[in-house]
Design a protein around this motif. Structure first.
Motif, PDB file in Angstrom:
ATOM      1  N   ASN A 123       0.896  -1.324   0.092  1.00  0.00           N
ATOM      2  CA  ASN A 123       0.088   0.024  -0.049  1.00  0.00           C
ATOM      3  C   ASN A 123       1.011   1.431   0.060  1.00  0.00           C
ATOM      4  N   TYR A 124       1.271   1.723  -1.311  1.00  0.00           N
ATOM      5  CA  TYR A 124       2.044   2.799  -1.380  1.00  0.00           C
ATOM      6  C   TYR A 124       1.480   4.030  -0.738  1.00  0.00           C
ATOM      7  N   ARG A 125       0.081   4.247  -0.759  1.00  0.00           N
ATOM      8  CA  ARG A 125      -0.383   5.476  -0.088  1.00  0.00           C
ATOM      9  C   ARG A 125      -0.276   5.510   1.120  1.00  0.00           C
ATOM     10  N   LYS A 126      -0.354   4.403   1.805  1.00  0.00           N
ATOM     11  CA  LYS A 126      -0.288   4.428   3.220  1.00  0.00           C
ATOM     12  C   LYS A 126       1.186   4.904   3.712  1.00  0.00           C
ATOM     13  N   MET A 127       2.310   4.561   2.940  1.00  0.00           N
ATOM     14  CA  MET A 127       3.676   5.043   3.125  1.00  0.00           C
ATOM     15  C   MET A 127       3.678   6.636   2.785  1.00  0.00           C
ATOM     16  N   ILE A 128       3.132   6.918   1.622  1.00  0.00           N
ATOM     17  CA  ILE A 128       3.236   8.422   1.604  1.00  0.00           C
ATOM     18  C   ILE A 128       2.555   9.252   2.590  1.00  0.00           C
ATOM     19  N   ASN A 129       1.546   8.694   3.092  1.00  0.00           N
ATOM     20  CA  ASN A 129       0.710   9.501   4.288  1.00  0.00           C
ATOM     21  C   ASN A 129       1.812   9.819   5.422  1.00  0.00           C
ATOM     22  N   LYS A 130       2.815   8.893   5.665  1.00  0.00           N
ATOM     23  CA  LYS A 130       4.041   9.043   6.619  1.00  0.00           C
ATOM     24  C   LYS A 130       5.027  10.019   5.920  1.00  0.00           C
ATOM     25  N   TYR A 131       5.416   9.500   4.705  1.00  0.00           N
ATOM     26  CA  TYR A 131       6.735  10.264   3.994  1.00  0.00           C
ATOM     27  C   TYR A 131       5.976  10.659   2.763  1.00  0.00           C
ATOM     28  N   THR A 132       5.985  12.129   3.008  1.00  0.00           N
ATOM     29  CA  THR A 132       5.206  12.701   1.518  1.00  0.00           C
ATOM     30  C   THR A 132       5.956  12.438   0.236  1.00  0.00           C
ATOM     31  N   ASP A 133       7.267  12.358   0.082  1.00  0.00           N
ATOM     32  CA  ASP A 133       7.914  11.887  -0.897  1.00  0.00           C
ATOM     33  C   ASP A 133       7.693  10.837  -1.502  1.00  0.00           C
ATOM     34  N   LYS A 134       6.981  10.838  -2.902  1.00  0.00           N
ATOM     35  CA  LYS A 134       6.359   9.515  -3.462  1.00  0.00           C
ATOM     36  C   LYS A 134       7.358   8.550  -3.944  1.00  0.00           C
ATOM     37  N   GLU A 135       8.660   9.020  -4.225  1.00  0.00           N
ATOM     38  CA  GLU A 135       9.810   8.440  -4.654  1.00  0.00           C
ATOM     39  C   GLU A 135      10.420   7.401  -3.630  1.00  0.00           C
ATOM     40  N   LEU A 136      10.493   8.394  -2.384  1.00  0.00           N
ATOM     41  CA  LEU A 136      11.007   7.500  -1.327  1.00  0.00           C
ATOM     42  C   LEU A 136      10.113   6.696  -0.739  1.00  0.00           C
ATOM     43  N   SER A 137       8.892   6.878  -0.742  1.00  0.00           N
ATOM     44  CA  SER A 137       7.874   6.143  -0.145  1.00  0.00           C
ATOM     45  C   SER A 137       7.585   4.703  -0.853  1.00  0.00           C
ATOM     46  N   THR A 138       7.535   4.821  -2.126  1.00  0.00           N
ATOM     47  CA  THR A 138       7.823   3.671  -2.948  1.00  0.00           C
ATOM     48  C   THR A 138       9.016   2.740  -2.702  1.00  0.00           C
TER      49      THR A 138
END
Length: 241
Positions: free
Chosen positions: A168-183
């Protein structure tokens, strides 16, 4: 008069594009937001003292694409699932694999074939780490369909059990707003879980192989996965031939 003709053609063109757009989006894939739980199976507790050392498991681990017809035990399945995402600290909610920011964006699914797991019916299951249980979300032996979606890799259908990891990439983006880093964080975590599956399988005398080739969109639609989950890995698991 010529201008009127041109205007009419422009209007007709716009209407045509609008109609095509409506038809396209109306036929767009169904969006699933939740899982349809049919039944729940409580899994055996994991064993914390094995007979194979970490060093031995690392040395002997191999990617194997041939499986016997022997079923695996429910204890073994529970052990493997626990090693991938099981709870290791109930007070803090920590799991068997490290997660950036303790987000834990992974979900684990199990495709069980006919006689694939002793004491467990064929079907598709979702693993629930918090209480070490399986939620059955689909009935039937669907390994063949999964194999087709995984670009017809035959070992997916041959293995008694297939484990699917989604992220769930969105779940990680909610914590770290940087999309590339979250992915990157989600993909790294899937790698941690995958290696644990390899080593735990080896320690249990089982074999597996990690697969990343699949039609993600078709997989989500065929097995009605929540639309915020992206398929990452498939692990066929079974006894060696």
């Amino acid at each position: 008069m010529e201008k009127k003709k041109i205007a009419v053609l422009v209007i007709l063109s716009i209407l045509f594009v609008a109609v095509v757009g409506v038809l396209y989006f109306s036929e767009k894939r169904t969006v699933y937001t939740t899982r349809n739980v049919i039944s729940v199976t409580t899994l055996p507790s994991p064993v914390l003292n094995g007979n194979v050392s970490v060093e031995q498991a690392i040395e002997n681990r191999r990617s194997i694409r041939q499986f016997s017809n022997d079923s695996i035990t429910l204890d073994n399945l529970s052990q493997i699932l626990w090693s991938a995402q099981g709870i290791t600290d109930s007070e803090k909610g920590l799991r068997a694999t490290p997660s950036a920011g303790q987000v834990y964006p992974l979900e684990i699914y199990v495709f069980v074939g006919t006689n694939g797991v002793s004491g467990l019916q064929e079907g598709v299951y979702h693993y629930v780490p918090v209480n070490n249980s399986l939620e059955k979300i689909m009935n039937g032996d669907l390994r063949g369909e999964l194999s087709g979606i995984a670009n017809n890799q035959p070992w997916v259908e041959q293995a008694p059990v297939d484990i699917l990891i989604t992220g769930n990439y969105r779940k990680m983006i909610n914590k770290y707003t940087d999309k590339e880093l979250s992915t990157r964080f989600v993909d790294l975590e899937a790698g941690h879980a995958g290696e644990n599956i390899y080593l735990q399988s080896e320690a249990l005398g089982l074999v597996t192989v990690s697969l990343g080739s699949m039609n993600e969109e078709q997989l989500i639609q065929s097995f009605k996965l929540p639309e915020n989950e992206n398929p990452i890995y498939i692990f066929p698991i079974g006894h060696p031939t």
